[in-house]
Design a protein around this motif. Sequence first.
Motif, PDB file in Angstrom:
ATOM      1  N   THR A 103     -16.365  24.179 -26.438  1.00 49.12           N
ATOM      2  CA  THR A 103     -15.046  23.789 -26.931  1.00 49.12           C
ATOM      3  C   THR A 103     -14.210  23.216 -25.799  1.00 49.12           C
ATOM      4  OG1 THR A 103     -15.133  25.516 -28.629  1.00 49.12           O
ATOM      5  CG2 THR A 103     -12.986  24.575 -28.145  1.00 49.12           C
ATOM      6  N   ASN A 108     -12.583  19.625 -25.667  1.00 46.71           N
ATOM      7  CA  ASN A 108     -11.128  19.679 -25.776  1.00 46.71           C
ATOM      8  C   ASN A 108     -10.555  20.236 -24.478  1.00 46.71           C
ATOM      9  OD1 ASN A 108      -8.445  20.002 -26.437  1.00 46.71           O
ATOM     10  ND2 ASN A 108      -8.787  21.581 -28.008  1.00 46.71           N
ATOM     11  N   ASP A 126      -7.714  20.584 -23.435  1.00 43.12           N
ATOM     12  CA  ASP A 126      -6.482  21.351 -23.590  1.00 43.12           C
ATOM     13  C   ASP A 126      -6.733  22.791 -24.035  1.00 43.12           C
ATOM     14  OD1 ASP A 126      -4.889  19.164 -22.909  1.00 43.12           O
ATOM     15  OD2 ASP A 126      -4.792  18.459 -24.980  1.00 43.12           O
ATOM     16  N   TYR A 127      -7.952  23.085 -24.456  1.00 45.07           N
ATOM     17  CA  TYR A 127      -8.278  24.440 -24.913  1.00 45.07           C
ATOM     18  C   TYR A 127      -8.128  25.428 -23.757  1.00 45.07           C
ATOM     19  CZ  TYR A 127     -11.133  28.299 -26.754  1.00 45.07           C
ATOM     20  OH  TYR A 127     -11.591  29.543 -27.159  1.00 45.07           O
ATOM     21  N   SER A 155      -1.007  24.765 -29.573  1.00 53.11           N
ATOM     22  CA  SER A 155      -2.018  23.752 -29.300  1.00 53.11           C
ATOM     23  C   SER A 155      -2.919  24.198 -28.149  1.00 53.11           C
ATOM     24  CB  SER A 155      -1.332  22.432 -28.940  1.00 53.11           C
ATOM     25  OG  SER A 155      -2.267  21.455 -28.566  1.00 53.11           O
ATOM     26  N   GLY A 156      -4.219  24.127 -28.360  1.00 54.74           N
ATOM     27  CA  GLY A 156      -5.161  24.569 -27.338  1.00 54.74           C
ATOM     28  C   GLY A 156      -5.412  26.056 -27.349  1.00 54.74           C
ATOM     29  N   CYS A 212      -6.162  30.019 -29.425  1.00 56.90           N
ATOM     30  CA  CYS A 212      -7.359  30.724 -29.893  1.00 56.90           C
ATOM     31  C   CYS A 212      -7.983  30.123 -31.146  1.00 56.90           C
ATOM     32  CB  CYS A 212      -7.027  32.196 -30.119  1.00 56.90           C
ATOM     33  SG  CYS A 212      -5.752  32.516 -31.381  1.00 56.90           S
ATOM     34  N   HIS A 213      -7.174  29.454 -31.972  1.00 56.42           N
ATOM     35  CA  HIS A 213      -7.717  28.910 -33.225  1.00 56.42           C
ATOM     36  C   HIS A 213      -8.556  27.661 -33.009  1.00 56.42           C
ATOM     37  CE1 HIS A 213      -5.658  31.819 -35.747  1.00 56.42           C
ATOM     38  NE2 HIS A 213      -4.621  31.693 -34.939  1.00 56.42           N
ATOM     39  N   ASN A 214      -8.614  27.177 -31.791  1.00 56.10           N
ATOM     40  CA  ASN A 214      -9.523  26.075 -31.461  1.00 56.10           C
ATOM     41  C   ASN A 214     -10.947  26.565 -31.239  1.00 56.10           C
ATOM     42  OD1 ASN A 214      -7.902  23.327 -30.699  1.00 56.10           O
ATOM     43  ND2 ASN A 214      -6.646  25.130 -30.313  1.00 56.10           N
ATOM     44  N   CYS A 215     -11.116  27.864 -31.037  1.00 56.14           N
ATOM     45  CA  CYS A 215     -12.449  28.420 -30.764  1.00 56.14           C
ATOM     46  C   CYS A 215     -13.344  28.272 -31.986  1.00 56.14           C
ATOM     47  CB  CYS A 215     -12.324  29.902 -30.377  1.00 56.14           C
ATOM     48  SG  CYS A 215     -13.912  30.741 -30.203  1.00 56.14           S
ATOM     49  N   HIS A 216     -14.569  27.784 -31.782  1.00 57.84           N
ATOM     50  CA  HIS A 216     -15.537  27.598 -32.856  1.00 57.84           C
ATOM     51  C   HIS A 216     -16.498  28.774 -32.980  1.00 57.84           C
ATOM     52  CE1 HIS A 216     -14.941  22.968 -32.292  1.00 57.84           C
ATOM     53  NE2 HIS A 216     -13.915  23.554 -32.871  1.00 57.84           N
ATOM     54  N   LYS A 224      -7.026  35.788 -32.980  1.00 53.48           N
ATOM     55  CA  LYS A 224      -6.895  35.052 -34.243  1.00 53.48           C
ATOM     56  C   LYS A 224      -6.296  35.948 -35.326  1.00 53.48           C
ATOM     57  CE  LYS A 224     -10.765  31.817 -33.541  1.00 53.48           C
ATOM     58  NZ  LYS A 224     -12.102  31.398 -34.016  1.00 53.48           N
TER      59      LYS A 224
END
Length: 237
Positions: A157, A161, A163-164, A195-196, A198-202, A225
Amino acid sequence: MPDDRIKVIVARSSGGQSVFDVPAYENQTVLDVVSWVQQNADPTLSYRFACRVGMCGSCAMMVNGVPRWTCRTHISKVLDKGAVTIEPLRNLPVVKDLVVDMDPFFDKWIDAEGVHHGGLTRHDPIAPVDEGSAARIVANAGIECINCSVCYAACDTVAGNPDYLGPAALQRAWTLLNDAKDEGRVAILDAVSGSGGCHNCHSMGSCTTYCPNELDPMSAIAGLKRETAKSFFRRGR
Protein backbone atom coordinates in the motif's frame (compact mmCIF):
# COMPACT_ATOMS: atom_id res chain seq x y z
CA MET A 1 40.55 -18.87 2.98
CA PRO A 2 37.56 -21.11 2.20
CA ASP A 3 37.12 -22.71 -1.21
CA ASP A 4 33.40 -21.88 -1.52
CA ARG A 5 32.47 -18.51 -2.99
CA ILE A 6 29.28 -16.44 -3.05
CA LYS A 7 28.10 -14.26 -5.91
CA VAL A 8 26.92 -11.03 -4.28
CA ILE A 9 24.91 -8.58 -6.39
CA VAL A 10 24.61 -5.15 -4.79
CA ALA A 11 22.40 -2.28 -5.97
CA ARG A 12 24.30 0.98 -6.38
CA SER A 13 22.87 4.47 -6.13
CA SER A 14 24.98 5.54 -9.09
CA GLY A 15 22.86 3.22 -11.21
CA GLY A 16 22.93 -0.47 -11.96
CA GLN A 17 24.54 -3.14 -9.84
CA SER A 18 27.97 -4.28 -8.73
CA VAL A 19 28.86 -7.96 -8.57
CA PHE A 20 31.35 -9.31 -6.04
CA ASP A 21 32.94 -12.71 -5.48
CA VAL A 22 32.88 -13.19 -1.71
CA PRO A 23 34.36 -16.06 0.32
CA ALA A 24 31.81 -18.19 2.16
CA TYR A 25 32.29 -18.87 5.85
CA GLU A 26 30.38 -20.95 8.36
CA ASN A 27 27.67 -19.03 10.28
CA GLN A 28 28.02 -16.04 7.95
CA THR A 29 25.26 -13.42 7.95
CA VAL A 30 24.20 -11.14 5.11
CA LEU A 31 25.64 -8.23 7.09
CA ASP A 32 28.97 -10.11 7.29
CA VAL A 33 28.91 -10.40 3.51
CA VAL A 34 28.20 -6.68 3.00
CA SER A 35 30.93 -5.79 5.49
CA TRP A 36 33.42 -8.05 3.69
CA VAL A 37 32.66 -6.30 0.40
CA GLN A 38 33.16 -2.84 1.92
CA GLN A 39 36.32 -3.82 3.77
CA ASN A 40 37.98 -5.94 1.09
CA ALA A 41 36.55 -5.22 -2.35
CA ASP A 42 34.99 -1.76 -2.57
CA PRO A 43 35.51 0.78 0.24
CA THR A 44 33.06 3.18 -1.45
CA LEU A 45 30.10 0.92 -0.71
CA SER A 46 27.77 2.62 1.78
CA TYR A 47 25.53 0.74 4.21
CA ARG A 48 24.18 1.21 7.71
CA PHE A 49 24.48 -0.94 10.84
CA ALA A 50 25.05 -0.54 14.57
CA CYS A 51 24.55 -3.33 17.09
CA ARG A 52 25.05 -6.41 14.84
CA VAL A 53 22.99 -8.54 17.26
CA GLY A 54 19.38 -7.96 16.20
CA MET A 55 18.55 -5.15 18.62
CA CYS A 56 18.66 -1.87 16.69
CA GLY A 57 17.22 -2.74 13.27
CA SER A 58 19.45 -0.25 11.47
CA CYS A 59 20.94 -2.89 9.16
CA ALA A 60 17.64 -3.65 7.42
CA MET A 61 17.94 -4.13 3.66
CA MET A 62 16.16 -5.93 0.84
CA VAL A 63 17.62 -9.43 0.46
CA ASN A 64 16.46 -11.20 -2.69
CA GLY A 65 13.49 -8.84 -2.70
CA VAL A 66 12.53 -9.43 0.94
CA PRO A 67 13.07 -6.84 3.73
CA ARG A 68 15.25 -8.32 6.48
CA TRP A 69 17.57 -7.50 9.35
CA THR A 70 20.80 -8.51 7.66
CA CYS A 71 22.60 -9.16 10.95
CA ARG A 72 20.14 -11.94 11.81
CA THR A 73 19.84 -13.40 8.32
CA HIS A 74 22.27 -16.25 7.67
CA ILE A 75 23.53 -16.19 4.12
CA SER A 76 23.02 -19.95 3.75
CA LYS A 77 19.28 -19.44 4.24
CA VAL A 78 18.87 -16.97 1.37
CA LEU A 79 21.32 -18.09 -1.31
CA ASP A 80 19.72 -18.79 -4.68
CA LYS A 81 22.02 -20.96 -6.79
CA GLY A 82 25.01 -19.58 -4.92
CA ALA A 83 23.99 -15.93 -5.36
CA VAL A 84 22.29 -13.23 -3.34
CA THR A 85 20.96 -9.80 -4.35
CA ILE A 86 21.11 -7.01 -1.78
CA GLU A 87 19.27 -3.72 -2.24
CA PRO A 88 18.22 -0.75 -0.08
CA LEU A 89 14.84 -0.88 1.66
CA ARG A 90 12.09 -0.02 -0.76
CA ASN A 91 9.52 2.76 -0.27
CA LEU A 92 12.18 5.14 1.10
CA PRO A 93 14.54 7.58 -0.70
CA VAL A 94 18.05 6.23 -1.25
CA VAL A 95 20.87 8.32 0.22
CA LYS A 96 23.66 6.17 -1.22
CA ASP A 97 23.88 2.52 -2.20
CA LEU A 98 22.22 0.53 0.64
CA VAL A 99 21.50 3.55 2.87
CA VAL A 100 18.00 5.03 2.85
CA ASP A 101 16.63 8.28 4.23
CA MET A 102 14.46 7.40 7.24
CA ASP A 103 12.94 10.88 7.59
CA PRO A 104 9.72 10.12 5.65
CA PHE A 105 9.19 7.05 7.85
CA PHE A 106 9.51 9.03 11.09
CA ASP A 107 7.57 12.00 9.73
CA LYS A 108 4.58 9.70 9.40
CA TRP A 109 4.80 8.80 13.09
CA ILE A 110 4.22 12.47 13.81
CA ASP A 111 1.45 12.67 11.22
CA ALA A 112 -0.27 9.71 12.90
CA GLU A 113 -0.02 11.45 16.31
CA GLY A 114 2.32 8.67 17.37
CA VAL A 115 3.72 10.75 20.22
CA HIS A 116 2.69 10.66 23.87
CA HIS A 117 -0.02 13.17 24.76
CA GLY A 118 0.55 13.81 28.44
CA GLY A 119 -1.72 15.74 30.77
CA LEU A 120 0.31 15.61 33.98
CA THR A 121 3.35 17.54 35.14
CA ARG A 122 6.37 16.40 37.13
CA HIS A 123 4.61 17.71 40.22
CA ASP A 124 1.65 15.36 39.85
CA PRO A 125 1.68 11.86 41.33
CA ILE A 126 2.57 9.06 38.93
CA ALA A 127 -0.62 7.68 37.42
CA PRO A 128 -1.20 3.99 38.24
CA VAL A 129 -1.31 1.53 35.35
CA ASP A 130 -3.35 -1.65 35.52
CA GLU A 131 -1.05 -4.10 33.76
CA GLY A 132 -3.81 -6.69 33.61
CA SER A 133 -6.40 -4.51 31.93
CA ALA A 134 -7.53 -5.42 28.42
CA ALA A 135 -6.39 -2.06 27.04
CA ARG A 136 -2.92 -2.37 28.60
CA ILE A 137 -2.49 -5.85 27.16
CA VAL A 138 -3.36 -4.48 23.71
CA ALA A 139 -0.96 -1.56 24.16
CA ASN A 140 1.86 -3.85 25.29
CA ALA A 141 1.50 -5.94 22.13
CA GLY A 142 3.05 -3.20 20.01
CA ILE A 143 5.62 -1.54 22.24
CA GLU A 144 8.52 -3.70 21.06
CA CYS A 145 8.60 -1.91 17.70
CA ILE A 146 12.16 -0.62 17.20
CA ASN A 147 11.48 1.54 14.11
CA CYS A 148 13.48 -0.62 11.71
CA SER A 149 11.06 0.10 8.82
CA VAL A 150 10.94 -3.51 7.61
CA CYS A 151 7.14 -3.42 7.70
CA TYR A 152 7.15 -0.11 5.81
CA ALA A 153 9.37 -1.59 3.10
CA ALA A 154 7.17 -4.69 2.90
CA CYS A 155 3.94 -2.71 2.51
CA ASP A 156 2.48 -2.70 -1.01
CA THR A 157 0.00 0.00 0.00
CA VAL A 158 2.89 2.36 0.77
CA ALA A 159 4.44 1.43 -2.57
CA GLY A 160 1.26 2.45 -4.39
CA ASN A 161 0.28 5.37 -2.16
CA PRO A 162 3.19 7.43 -0.77
CA ASP A 163 0.76 9.37 1.44
CA TYR A 164 -0.24 6.24 3.36
CA LEU A 165 0.97 6.51 6.96
CA GLY A 166 2.25 2.95 6.98
CA PRO A 167 2.03 0.05 9.42
CA ALA A 168 4.59 1.19 11.99
CA ALA A 169 3.09 4.65 12.49
CA LEU A 170 -0.43 3.24 12.68
CA GLN A 171 0.62 0.54 15.14
CA ARG A 172 2.16 3.23 17.33
CA ALA A 173 -1.08 5.22 17.16
CA TRP A 174 -3.02 2.10 18.21
CA THR A 175 -0.64 1.55 21.13
CA LEU A 176 -1.18 5.10 22.39
CA LEU A 177 -4.93 4.88 21.85
CA ASN A 178 -4.96 2.01 24.35
CA ASP A 179 -2.58 3.65 26.82
CA ALA A 180 -4.49 4.89 29.87
CA LYS A 181 -1.87 7.61 30.42
CA ASP A 182 -2.25 9.08 26.94
CA GLU A 183 -4.80 11.88 26.58
CA GLY A 184 -4.72 12.30 22.82
CA ARG A 185 -7.54 9.97 21.83
CA VAL A 186 -9.45 12.51 19.71
CA ALA A 187 -6.27 13.77 18.01
CA ILE A 188 -5.15 10.21 17.23
CA LEU A 189 -8.49 9.15 15.76
CA ASP A 190 -8.65 12.29 13.63
CA ALA A 191 -5.10 11.73 12.36
CA VAL A 192 -5.51 8.07 11.42
CA SER A 193 -8.96 8.43 9.85
CA GLY A 194 -7.94 11.12 7.37
CA SER A 195 -6.26 10.96 4.00
CA GLY A 196 -3.51 8.35 4.06
CA GLY A 197 -4.90 6.83 7.27
CA CYS A 198 -5.84 3.35 8.40
CA HIS A 199 -8.71 2.91 5.93
CA ASN A 200 -6.21 2.87 3.07
CA CYS A 201 -4.88 -0.47 4.35
CA HIS A 202 -5.82 -3.40 2.09
CA SER A 203 -5.13 -5.97 4.85
CA MET A 204 -2.59 -7.86 2.76
CA GLY A 205 -0.58 -8.63 5.91
CA SER A 206 2.97 -8.20 4.62
CA CYS A 207 3.75 -6.00 7.63
CA THR A 208 2.89 -8.78 10.06
CA THR A 209 4.52 -11.49 7.94
CA TYR A 210 7.91 -9.77 7.80
CA CYS A 211 8.13 -8.06 11.21
CA PRO A 212 11.40 -9.36 12.73
CA ASN A 213 9.99 -8.86 16.25
CA GLU A 214 6.87 -10.88 15.39
CA LEU A 215 4.53 -7.96 16.03
CA ASP A 216 1.13 -7.71 14.36
CA PRO A 217 0.63 -4.28 12.76
CA MET A 218 -2.24 -5.58 10.63
CA SER A 219 -4.33 -6.32 13.73
CA ALA A 220 -3.47 -2.90 15.15
CA ILE A 221 -4.67 -1.25 11.94
CA ALA A 222 -7.87 -3.29 12.07
CA GLY A 223 -8.39 -1.96 15.61
CA LEU A 224 -7.98 1.60 14.38
CA LYS A 225 -10.52 0.98 11.62
CA ARG A 226 -13.06 -0.17 14.21
CA GLU A 227 -12.42 2.74 16.57
CA THR A 228 -12.48 5.39 13.84
CA ALA A 229 -15.80 4.00 12.58
CA LYS A 230 -17.26 4.11 16.10
CA SER A 231 -16.00 7.65 16.55
CA PHE A 232 -17.53 8.71 13.23
CA PHE A 233 -21.02 7.60 14.26
CA ARG A 234 -20.73 8.88 17.82
CA ARG A 235 -19.65 12.32 16.68
CA GLY A 236 -22.05 12.46 13.79
CA ARG A 237 -19.46 12.71 11.06
